[in-house]
Design an enzyme around this catalytic site. Structure first.
Site, PDB file in Angstrom:
ATOM      1  N   THR A  83       0.860  -1.165   0.000  1.00 42.64           N
ATOM      2  CA  THR A  83       0.000   0.000   0.000  1.00 42.64           C
ATOM      3  C   THR A  83       0.899   1.219   0.000  1.00 42.64           C
ATOM      4  OG1 THR A  83      -1.405   1.365   1.454  1.00 42.64           O
ATOM      5  CG2 THR A  83      -0.171  -0.389   2.500  1.00 42.64           C
ATOM      6  N   CYS A 197      -1.733   4.917  -5.555  1.00 39.69           N
ATOM      7  CA  CYS A 197      -2.538   4.108  -4.638  1.00 39.69           C
ATOM      8  C   CYS A 197      -2.664   2.762  -5.311  1.00 39.69           C
ATOM      9  CB  CYS A 197      -3.904   4.737  -4.403  1.00 39.69           C
ATOM     10  SG  CYS A 197      -4.971   3.730  -3.356  1.00 39.69           S
TER      11      CYS A 197
END
Length: 230
Positions: A83, A197
């Site tokens: 992430t 992202c």
């Protein structure tokens, strides 16, 4: 082959992409029935998201540091945080383990440098776009001029990530909005745009735009394959 450690589940939708990309990278390099050696701790994202929402970054760091220690104990040779946003607590995680951490901004910065990009747009969660833990590293280590969308567009990009992509939902309307923002960044001088992202690659791809896109999931995974096969 080294064993790749992964902190996943943030969200599990994008962790699937990491798992696939790493295994495909090993297969493409070695051929046959080869696949990657992986130790994965997939956390409950609701617990992490609650920390994000309340700005309780110390607790998030504690939870992910414990998860990282379990990955190390299971035999991983190095670690990926799957992430972008939770690289906010990368220093805490790195301090808690004895194996190297492959930072997503380093993999991305190196790819941008190699491509000759000096001015780049950044899409991600509001945390990634607005705080300095990610942009600052790209500027300091890779001499990149990092641009982000305006306030309203940042809010839209953030909402789509949490309300749609993290739930496995993609929509034509959101895709159109993302492509509009990408074009806007280009018009302001961005030579390329970072899909900063890990879920954004579910919505837009290079086939959708002439603006060069740097998908951090793909870049991070490929860097991991390179290290694992050294």
């Amino acid at each position: 082959m080294k064993t790749i450690g992964m902190l996943g589940g943030m969200s599990w939708e994008s962790t699937q992409g990491y798992y696939r990309a790493v295994n495909e990278g090993v297969k493409q390099t070695l051929g046959g029935l080869h696949s990657a050696k992986i130790v994965l701790n997939s956390v409950d994202f609701a617990e992490i998201e609650a920390c994000q929402r309340s700005a309780d970054w110390p607790q998030a760091g504690k939870l992910l540091s414990q998860a990282a220690q379990s990955v190390e104990a299971a035999g991983a040779d190095f670690l990926l945080i799957c992430t972008n946003t939770m690289h906010k607590v990368a220093d805490d995680i790195e301090a808690a383990i004895n194996i190297p951490l492959l930072h997503v901004a380093d993999a991305t910065g190196a790819a941008l440098q190699q491509a000759g990009v000096t001015k780049v747009g950044l899409l991600g969660t509001a945390f990634t776009m607005e705080q300095d833990f990610y942009k600052g590293r790209l500027r300091a280590k890779y001499d990149l001029d990092v641009m982000v969308p305006n306030d309203a567009d940042r809010q839209m990009v953030h909402q789509v990530i949490f309300q749609e992509l993290c739930l496995g939902v993609t929509s034509a309307a959101s895709k159109a909005e993302y492509l509009r923002v990408i074009q806007s960044l280009k018009a302001q001088g961005a030579q390329a745009v970072i899909l900063g992202c890990t879920e954004i690659g579910m919505l837009v791809s290079q086939a959708d735009t002439e603006v060069p896109l740097f998908d951090t999931t793909a870049i991070h995974a490929q860097a991991a394959v390179t290290i694992a096969l050294k």
